[in-house]
Design a protein around this motif. Structure first.
Motif, mmCIF file in Angstrom:
data_model
loop_
_atom_site.group_PDB
_atom_site.id
_atom_site.type_symbol
_atom_site.label_atom_id
_atom_site.label_comp_id
_atom_site.label_asym_id
_atom_site.label_seq_id
_atom_site.Cartn_x
_atom_site.Cartn_y
_atom_site.Cartn_z
ATOM 1 N N ALA A 535 96.585 -26.987 100.108
ATOM 2 C CA ALA A 535 96.478 -25.647 99.522
ATOM 3 C C ALA A 535 97.629 -24.765 100.002
ATOM 4 O O ALA A 535 98.233 -24.019 99.224
ATOM 5 C CB ALA A 535 95.130 -25.030 99.896
ATOM 6 N N ALA A 538 100.563 -25.665 98.142
ATOM 7 C CA ALA A 538 100.502 -25.205 96.752
ATOM 8 C C ALA A 538 100.835 -23.730 96.622
ATOM 9 O O ALA A 538 101.453 -23.318 95.648
ATOM 10 C CB ALA A 538 99.108 -25.476 96.183
ATOM 11 N N ILE A 571 96.568 -27.705 89.388
ATOM 12 C CA ILE A 571 96.913 -29.127 89.199
ATOM 13 C C ILE A 571 97.139 -29.352 87.715
ATOM 14 O O ILE A 571 96.314 -28.922 86.885
ATOM 15 C CB ILE A 571 95.761 -30.030 89.695
ATOM 16 C CG1 ILE A 571 95.446 -29.709 91.165
ATOM 17 C CG2 ILE A 571 96.092 -31.508 89.532
ATOM 18 C CD1 ILE A 571 94.050 -30.044 91.598
ATOM 19 N N ILE A 579 94.740 -37.553 91.027
ATOM 20 C CA ILE A 579 95.139 -37.043 92.343
ATOM 21 C C ILE A 579 94.465 -37.741 93.516
ATOM 22 O O ILE A 579 94.995 -37.775 94.615
ATOM 23 C CB ILE A 579 94.943 -35.507 92.473
ATOM 24 C CG1 ILE A 579 93.522 -35.139 92.091
ATOM 25 C CG2 ILE A 579 95.966 -34.742 91.661
ATOM 26 C CD1 ILE A 579 93.181 -33.705 92.447
ATOM 27 N N PHE A 584 99.424 -41.335 94.928
ATOM 28 C CA PHE A 584 99.755 -40.389 93.852
ATOM 29 C C PHE A 584 100.248 -39.097 94.499
ATOM 30 O O PHE A 584 99.545 -38.474 95.297
ATOM 31 C CB PHE A 584 98.535 -40.087 92.963
ATOM 32 C CG PHE A 584 98.849 -39.056 91.904
ATOM 33 C CD1 PHE A 584 99.426 -39.433 90.681
ATOM 34 C CD2 PHE A 584 98.643 -37.695 92.143
ATOM 35 C CE1 PHE A 584 99.764 -38.473 89.725
ATOM 36 C CE2 PHE A 584 98.983 -36.743 91.193
ATOM 37 C CZ PHE A 584 99.543 -37.137 89.989
ATOM 38 N N THR A 585 101.468 -38.741 94.173
ATOM 39 C CA THR A 585 102.023 -37.506 94.728
ATOM 40 C C THR A 585 102.984 -36.873 93.738
ATOM 41 O O THR A 585 103.582 -37.554 92.913
ATOM 42 C CB THR A 585 102.729 -37.781 96.071
ATOM 43 O OG1 THR A 585 103.239 -36.548 96.586
ATOM 44 C CG2 THR A 585 103.889 -38.751 95.945
ATOM 45 N N LYS A 587 104.944 -34.462 95.213
ATOM 46 C CA LYS A 587 105.842 -33.810 96.155
ATOM 47 C C LYS A 587 106.990 -34.757 96.510
ATOM 48 O O LYS A 587 106.742 -35.959 96.699
ATOM 49 C CB LYS A 587 105.091 -33.438 97.434
ATOM 50 C CG LYS A 587 103.938 -32.490 97.175
ATOM 51 C CD LYS A 587 103.123 -32.288 98.418
ATOM 52 C CE LYS A 587 101.811 -31.607 98.081
ATOM 53 N NZ LYS A 587 100.868 -31.641 99.188
ATOM 54 N N GLY A 590 106.206 -36.373 99.622
ATOM 55 C CA GLY A 590 104.769 -36.691 99.747
ATOM 56 C C GLY A 590 104.507 -38.187 99.908
ATOM 57 O O GLY A 590 105.292 -39.023 99.484
ATOM 58 N N MET A 591 103.362 -38.474 100.531
ATOM 59 C CA MET A 591 102.928 -39.869 100.717
ATOM 60 C C MET A 591 101.893 -40.261 99.651
ATOM 61 O O MET A 591 101.698 -41.421 99.339
ATOM 62 C CB MET A 591 102.237 -39.999 102.088
ATOM 63 C CG MET A 591 103.186 -40.328 103.217
ATOM 64 S SD MET A 591 103.329 -42.082 103.414
ATOM 65 C CE MET A 591 101.736 -42.461 104.112
ATOM 66 N N GLY A 592 101.164 -39.251 99.188
ATOM 67 C CA GLY A 592 100.103 -39.518 98.205
ATOM 68 C C GLY A 592 98.874 -40.170 98.812
ATOM 69 O O GLY A 592 98.074 -40.788 98.118
ATOM 70 N N MET A 593 98.686 -40.030 100.139
ATOM 71 C CA MET A 593 97.518 -40.651 100.779
ATOM 72 C C MET A 593 96.461 -39.630 101.197
ATOM 73 O O MET A 593 95.317 -39.990 101.456
ATOM 74 C CB MET A 593 97.956 -41.437 102.023
ATOM 75 C CG MET A 593 98.610 -42.761 101.733
ATOM 76 S SD MET A 593 97.607 -43.806 100.680
ATOM 77 C CE MET A 593 96.306 -44.234 101.813
ATOM 78 N N LEU A 595 94.686 -37.088 99.734
ATOM 79 C CA LEU A 595 93.434 -36.949 98.967
ATOM 80 C C LEU A 595 92.663 -38.277 98.905
ATOM 81 O O LEU A 595 91.430 -38.273 98.874
ATOM 82 C CB LEU A 595 93.733 -36.438 97.553
ATOM 83 C CG LEU A 595 94.173 -34.974 97.487
ATOM 84 C CD1 LEU A 595 94.376 -34.528 96.043
ATOM 85 C CD2 LEU A 595 93.139 -34.051 98.138
ATOM 86 N N ALA A 596 93.413 -39.393 98.869
ATOM 87 C CA ALA A 596 92.726 -40.702 98.837
ATOM 88 C C ALA A 596 91.879 -40.858 100.102
ATOM 89 O O ALA A 596 90.716 -41.304 100.052
ATOM 90 C CB ALA A 596 93.742 -41.826 98.737
ATOM 91 N N ALA A 619 94.008 -24.057 92.458
ATOM 92 C CA ALA A 619 93.071 -25.189 92.473
ATOM 93 C C ALA A 619 91.847 -24.864 93.325
ATOM 94 O O ALA A 619 91.909 -24.018 94.225
ATOM 95 C CB ALA A 619 93.777 -26.411 93.036
ATOM 96 N N PHE A 621 88.866 -27.117 95.360
ATOM 97 C CA PHE A 621 88.274 -28.404 95.752
ATOM 98 C C PHE A 621 86.881 -28.129 96.311
ATOM 99 O O PHE A 621 86.727 -27.256 97.168
ATOM 100 C CB PHE A 621 89.141 -29.099 96.818
ATOM 101 C CG PHE A 621 90.406 -29.693 96.249
ATOM 102 C CD1 PHE A 621 91.528 -28.895 96.031
ATOM 103 C CD2 PHE A 621 90.481 -31.024 95.919
ATOM 104 C CE1 PHE A 621 92.696 -29.438 95.494
ATOM 105 C CE2 PHE A 621 91.628 -31.570 95.393
ATOM 106 C CZ PHE A 621 92.746 -30.784 95.164
#
Ligand code: ADP
Length: 629
Positions: A535, A538, A571, A579, A584-585, A587, A590-593, A595-596, A619, A621
């Motif tokens: 956040a 963002a 988003i 997401i 998935f990123t 940025k 970014g790593m994209g890990m 949110l996973a 956004a 959450f």
């Protein structure tokens, strides 16, 4: 050519075969005609069966039925069997027999039967009395008659006697053997002249047993009264079923109905010496055999019809056959098989459960085995799944730990700043205190104040370190009662400096009441931390006036809710479904890990996470976790 000759050969052999068959038939014709009796094949043998009491009157009916069936089966000649009943024998004071004699006379006048079979003593007497008038030349078989009732004086050369011998001592010895504790035997016999004769005979024969048994005679009671008494017999009693033609009330009892009624009410076992009464009421023992009497009668009848002189056919009176017992009655009265005499036959044995239902039992066993197999399979599957779950949790812990390192990495600057502040103040305060101590009359109160400040700043710095250590500590996934308001506050504490550094307003609105969930507090902090860092990312590009991240907790039904809202750009609609996917990123670095991992942790806590765009922008959450109280 060859086929044609084969055909001719076949026709020739077929004709030859037919010719031989014809010749055989012609030859066999005169030979058969020479067989005894077959000259009269078109002329049936006329058999008169004379019943004493009726065609359905047990025990005689069963002997007569067997004799007739056997005779028809064995006879080489066609038979014309005629049956008549001497009804007068049923009554206590029989009426005149003359009309019945006249009736038979008119039936057989000029055409007497080829043989007369009398069934039972009254029929035997009748034949002996009226044969001269009715059918003087006709041979007679006097059968199913007790030897004591045969009128030997009137026997002729034209008679064969198939008699039986009642052995009452043997019948009562059987009761004594099966029921050693027996005290009373109630004897059921009717009140007709024939039955009275038998009462005297039984009494006479049983004299030797007088001291051993108490004999009760029901002969002077109406049958209804007999039923009443039989239902309340004292312990160690039995019933002896003799005969029930006519009771003391003058009522004629047809067939075996009376015995069935007695069996239904009796509170003691019933014994009888007649096979026709065996099979649905009596316990059994030595008794007259239908088959033996029937076979002797039929054999005599066939020999006579074949031309043999009756005088040449002689039989000894037939005694009781080998003892037979009804398994159901033995069970009912608790009579052990060991108490039966040697050579006994046990009939009507109910098949064991296995014999009766072995198909069903096999089927059930098969179903149970299959089920057991399934259950075994499911259990091992469950075990494997549990192992996999433990392994995945371990992986999650490791991954989450790595992720925390990376999150904390992002916080390095703000942490350094957070630590610098108290450390800087401590240094300044310490230097000030040193200077003051160099003065000639230092102000002790002032110095005390400075030391208190130093201590407060040190505690602030320690708190930062404690928080960091607690979030970075590598621990296994640990589920315990966790209060969410505090857990979220702790996570916020880690990022406050970062938010401050980026000039972002980080507001926290905890629920008024405590929110308890089952969970791992460090993992849940990590969830909040990841979402707040996202956040903060963002809103970092947003307008300076709109740089806000709002965290709140609350209760929604049976769930505790954590909401993290921001005023960023939200988003992209196309990304909403992706997401939470690993890697998935949007940025550049970014790593994209993040949110996973968040989703995996929330689901491991049996919770849900949803992402949406707020109508006002930015956004939101929402995490929901099952509340425990
Ligand atoms: P990373 O932060 O390394 O990209 P995450 O899994 O934390 O990985 O986030 C995945 C993506 O989700 C981000 O790249 C971003 O596009 C989007 N995202 C996450 N949080 C927000 C948010 N608060 N506002 C807008 N987009 C977000």
């Amino acid at each position: 050519m060859i086929r044609a000759s084969v055909k001719q050969w076949l026709v020739a052999t077929t004709l030859l075969g037919l010719g031989l068959l014809l010749a055989a038939c012609m030859l066999s014709g005169p030979a058969r005609a020479a067989e005894p009796g077959s000259a009269a094949r078109s002329e049936p043998k006329r058999v008169l069966i004379l019943h004493s009491f009726g065609r359905e009157f047990r025990p005689w009916s069963e002997y007569a039925r067997s004799i007739k069936a056997e005779l028809e089966r064995q006879s080489p000649w066609p038979l014309d069997v005629q049956e008549h009943t001497l009804l007068t024998a049923r009554f206590n004071s029989p009426g005149p027999e003359a009309p019945f004699v006249d009736y038979l006379g008119s039936l057989y006048q000029g055409r007497p039967p080829d043989i007369v079979l009398s069934i039972g003593a009254p029929a035997a007497r009748f034949v002996q009395r009226y044969r001269a008038k009715l059918f003087p030349e006709t041979p007679t078989v006097l059968t199913v008659v007790e030897q004591r009732l045969v009128n030997r004086l009137d026997l002729t050369d034209n008679d064969v006697v198939v008699s039986v011998r009642n052995d009452f001592v043997a019948a009562f010895e059987n009761i004594l053997k099966l029921l050693p504790d027996i005290k009373t035997v109630a004897v059921v016999v009717g009140a007709s002249p024939l039955e009275k004769f038998w009462i005297d005979e039984v009494k006479r024969e049983l004299k030797p047993l007088e001291g051993r048994l108490d004999l009760v005679w029901y002969s002077d009671l109406p049958f209804e009264e007999i039923l009443k008494r039989a239902s309340v017999l004292p312990p160690h009693s039995a019933l002896f079923w003799g005969l029930m033609l006519v009771d003391a009330g003058g009522i004629v009892h047809e067939g075996d109905i009376a015995l069935h009624r007695l069996h239904a009410v009796a509170n003691a076992p019933i014994f009888s010496y007649q096979e026709p009464f065996f099979g649905d009421a009596s316990v059994g023992g030595p008794m007259h055999s239908i088959a033996e009497t029937s076979s002797k009668t039929v054999s005599a009848a066939i020999r006579i019809l074949g031309g043999e002189k009756p005088a040449r056919i002689k039989y000894e009176p037939i005694g009781f056959g080998p003892p037979k017992y009804d398994w159901r009655e033995l069970q009912r009265w608790g009579i052990g098989e060991s108490s039966l005499p040697p050579g006994s036959e046990i009939l009507f044995r109910e098949p064991a459960l296995w014999d009766r239902y072995h198909w069903q039992m096999l089927l059930i066993a098969a179903v149970i085995l299959i089920q057991a197999g399934f259950i075994g399979g499911l259990l091992s599957e469950r075990h494997r799944r549990q192992l996999a779950e433990i392994e995945s949790r371990q992986r999650l812990t490791e991954l989450a730990h790595a992720n925390r390192y990376s999150a904390v990495g992002e916080l390095t600057t703000s942490i350094a700043h957070e630590l610098n502040q108290p450390l800087g103040s401590i240094l300044t305060n310490a230097e000030t205190a040193e200077l003051m101590l160099k003065a000639t009359s230092p102000d002790i109160n002032e110095i005390r104040q400075i030391l208190a400040d130093i201590r407060r700043d040190d505690q602030r710095a320690s708190e930062v370190i404690r928080r960091l250590r607690s979030v970075l500590r590598k621990r296994p996934f640990e589920i315990k009662d966790t209060e969410l308001n505090d857990t979220v506050r702790e996570a916020i504490g880690l990022v406050t400096a970062l938010a401050d550094g980026r000039r972002i307003t980080l507001a926290y609105a905890p629920a008024a009441a405590e929110l308890h969930v089952k969970g791992d507090p460090v993992q849940l902090q990590q969830v909040v931390l990841n979402l707040i860092i996202n956040a903060l990312d963002a809103v970092s590009d947003a307008d300076m006036k709109k740089r806000e991240v709002g965290v709140s907790t609350g209760r929604a039904g049976g769930h505790a809710e954590i909401r993290i809202a921001d005023t960023g750009s939200g988003i992209a609609v196309g990304d909403l479904a992706n997401i939470f996917n690993p890697f998935f990123t949007t940025k550049p670095q970014g790593m994209g890990m993040g949110l996973a991992i968040v989703k995996t942790i929330v689901e491991a806590h049996h919770g849900t996470i949803a992402a949406e765009n707020q109508p006002s922008g930015g956004a939101l959450f929402t995490i929901r976790l099952p509340i425990i109280h």
